[in-house]
Design a protein around this motif. Structure first.
Motif, PDB file in Angstrom:
ATOM      1  N   GLY A 168      13.929  23.290 -67.047  1.00 22.60           N
ATOM      2  CA  GLY A 168      14.105  22.722 -68.381  1.00 22.60           C
ATOM      3  C   GLY A 168      13.634  21.286 -68.505  1.00 22.60           C
ATOM      4  O   GLY A 168      13.675  20.709 -69.586  1.00 22.60           O
ATOM      5  N   VAL A 169      13.168  20.707 -67.403  1.00 27.10           N
ATOM      6  CA  VAL A 169      12.699  19.320 -67.430  1.00 27.10           C
ATOM      7  C   VAL A 169      11.189  19.344 -67.613  1.00 27.10           C
ATOM      8  O   VAL A 169      10.457  19.903 -66.796  1.00 27.10           O
ATOM      9  CB  VAL A 169      13.070  18.573 -66.127  1.00 27.10           C
ATOM     10  CG1 VAL A 169      12.569  17.146 -66.172  1.00 27.10           C
ATOM     11  CG2 VAL A 169      14.570  18.622 -65.890  1.00 27.10           C
ATOM     12  N   ASP A 170      10.719  18.739 -68.672  1.00 26.83           N
ATOM     13  CA  ASP A 170       9.291  18.737 -68.972  1.00 26.83           C
ATOM     14  C   ASP A 170       8.603  17.573 -68.259  1.00 26.83           C
ATOM     15  O   ASP A 170       8.239  16.576 -68.881  1.00 26.83           O
ATOM     16  CB  ASP A 170       9.087  18.659 -70.493  1.00 26.83           C
ATOM     17  CG  ASP A 170       7.630  18.826 -70.888  1.00 26.83           C
ATOM     18  OD1 ASP A 170       6.857  19.429 -70.112  1.00 26.83           O
ATOM     19  OD2 ASP A 170       7.260  18.351 -71.975  1.00 26.83           O
ATOM     20  N   ASN A 171       8.501  17.689 -66.925  1.00 27.54           N
ATOM     21  CA  ASN A 171       7.846  16.653 -66.137  1.00 27.54           C
ATOM     22  C   ASN A 171       7.297  17.290 -64.860  1.00 27.54           C
ATOM     23  O   ASN A 171       8.019  17.465 -63.886  1.00 27.54           O
ATOM     24  CB  ASN A 171       8.828  15.529 -65.799  1.00 27.54           C
ATOM     25  CG  ASN A 171       8.171  14.363 -65.088  1.00 27.54           C
ATOM     26  OD1 ASN A 171       7.128  14.508 -64.450  1.00 27.54           O
ATOM     27  ND2 ASN A 171       8.782  13.196 -65.184  1.00 27.54           N
ATOM     28  N   PRO A 172       6.013  17.641 -64.863  1.00 23.68           N
ATOM     29  CA  PRO A 172       5.422  18.315 -63.698  1.00 23.68           C
ATOM     30  C   PRO A 172       5.452  17.473 -62.418  1.00 23.68           C
ATOM     31  O   PRO A 172       5.363  18.023 -61.319  1.00 23.68           O
ATOM     32  CB  PRO A 172       3.992  18.622 -64.133  1.00 23.68           C
ATOM     33  CG  PRO A 172       3.760  17.939 -65.420  1.00 23.68           C
ATOM     34  CD  PRO A 172       5.074  17.491 -65.959  1.00 23.68           C
ATOM     35  N   GLU A 173       5.588  16.159 -62.537  1.00 24.64           N
ATOM     36  CA  GLU A 173       5.641  15.289 -61.358  1.00 24.64           C
ATOM     37  C   GLU A 173       6.887  15.545 -60.517  1.00 24.64           C
ATOM     38  O   GLU A 173       6.929  15.207 -59.339  1.00 24.64           O
ATOM     39  CB  GLU A 173       5.592  13.819 -61.771  1.00 24.64           C
ATOM     40  CG  GLU A 173       4.276  13.413 -62.390  1.00 24.64           C
ATOM     41  CD  GLU A 173       4.254  11.935 -62.717  1.00 24.64           C
ATOM     42  OE1 GLU A 173       4.524  11.124 -61.814  1.00 24.64           O
ATOM     43  OE2 GLU A 173       3.988  11.604 -63.886  1.00 24.64           O
TER      44      GLU A 173
END
Length: 128
Positions: free
Chosen positions: A104-109
């Motif tokens: 659910g976290v929109d951060n590919p890093e």
């Protein structure tokens, strides 16, 4: 993808908590919190519950990296590890799988860090 890694230990509850703490330490995690629902259920609800502890495990290096990439990721920290007695000398240890929880976290890093944390927690559980 399963949201946790688990292993059944054939030992006493206290010994399982100690073993979990030791194996997590080998992977760079310290226990920064410990929650005892058994005690709280008795105190607040007047009910008896099986031995059950929630250990808040933190790898400071990886937590620092994750917070650097996603400042609010702290809402998902520390990594919870549950030690619960299933029967006499049958204790299950379960650790969260961070790869399952970051969906659910929109951060590919974060995926690389979550993969590293996930692998470390799985090694710790497997070594118990």
């Amino acid at each position: 993808m399963n949201y946790h890694f688990s292993k059944m230990l054939h030992t006493g509850f206290s010994e399982a908590v100690t073993k979990a703490t030791e194996e997590l330490k080998k992977e760079g995690f310290g226990i920064i919190s410990e929650i005892d629902p058994k005690e709280k259920f008795r105190e607040k609800l007047g009910v008896d519950f099986r031995p059950y502890k929630i250990l808040g495990a933190c790898n400071p290096k990886l937590a620092f990296q994750a917070i650097g990439k996603e400042p609010n990721i702290g809402v998902m920290l520390p990594c919870n590890v549950v030690v619960q007695e299933k029967a006499k000398n049958e204790v299950e240890v379960s650790a969260i799988n961070p790869l399952a929880s970051i969906g659910g976290v929109d951060n590919p890093e974060l995926e690389t860090i979550a993969s590293e944390v996930s692998a470390s927690l799985k090694r710790a559980v497997d070594a118990m």
